[in-house]
Design an enzyme around this catalytic site. Structure first.
Site, PDB file in Angstrom:
ATOM      1  N   ALA A   1       0.830  -1.206   0.000  1.00 41.17           N
ATOM      2  CA  ALA A   1       0.000   0.000   0.000  1.00 41.17           C
ATOM      3  C   ALA A   1       0.864   1.256   0.000  1.00 41.17           C
ATOM      4  O   ALA A   1       0.629   2.196   0.742  1.00 41.17           O
ATOM      5  CB  ALA A   1      -0.933  -0.007   1.208  1.00 41.17           C
ATOM      6  N   CYS A   2       1.855   1.272  -0.856  1.00 44.39           N
ATOM      7  CA  CYS A   2       2.834   2.352  -0.929  1.00 44.39           C
ATOM      8  C   CYS A   2       2.711   3.032  -2.288  1.00 44.39           C
ATOM      9  O   CYS A   2       2.268   2.413  -3.261  1.00 44.39           O
ATOM     10  CB  CYS A   2       4.233   1.741  -0.763  1.00 44.39           C
ATOM     11  SG  CYS A   2       5.618   2.858  -0.999  1.00 44.39           S
TER      12      CYS A   2
END
Length: 161
Positions: free
Chosen positions: A35-36
């Protein structure tokens, strides 16, 4: 002298992964997150895997939740995410810490062998990459913002060595 072959990891499935099995190959070690802002690099890493694996490149992904809690899921959830969203076919390891007292020994070794900007040993963010040569020694460290495709020239040189 320490080389990558001196370490063991744990696969994302929980099974032991002796890194000795990659002896004589070029290895790209990457700390990843699901989730970057750099998560789309999974596609580029997979492209490197598909292009260079037949010549001896191994990409190893090590999920890490130390930066902004950007990989909070279980190993099973991470594996499913990577396969479903990016078709990841390269080996993924169990989630590790890359900094601090609990840092995985592989990352302690990698960061000492290839310090970052101004000699810092800490990993600064997700998708820091380390290129390891056929002899098991670290060749180079790459910043998170460096796209996987930008590593092609160095990978080709390492494969030719």
């Amino acid at each position: 002298m320490t080389t990558l072959s001196d370490f063991d990891a744990v696969g994302i499935d929980g099974r032991p992964v002796p890194l000795k099995q990659y002896q004589g190959q070029v290895v790209l070690v990457v700390n990843t997150a699901s989730a970057c802002g750099f998560t789309p690099q999974f596609a580029g890493l997979q492209a490197l895997h598909e292009r260079y694996a037949p010549q001896g490149l191994v990409v190893l992904g090590f999920p890490c939740n130390q930066f902004g809690r950007q990989d909070p899921g279980s190993n099973d959830e991470i594996a499913q995410f990577c396969e479903r969203n990016y078709g990841v076919g390269f080996p993924m390891m169990s989630k590790v810490d890359v900094n601090g007292a609990a840092a995985d020994p592989i990352f302690k070794w990698l960061t000492r062998a290839a310090p970052g900007l101004l000699g810092t040993t800490a990993v600064k963010w997700n998708f820091t990459k380390f290129l390891v040569g056929k002899d098991g020694r670290v060749l180079r460290r790459y910043a998170p913002q460096e796209a996987p495709a930008a590593l092609s020239k160095d990978i080709e040189a390492a494969l030719a060595a």
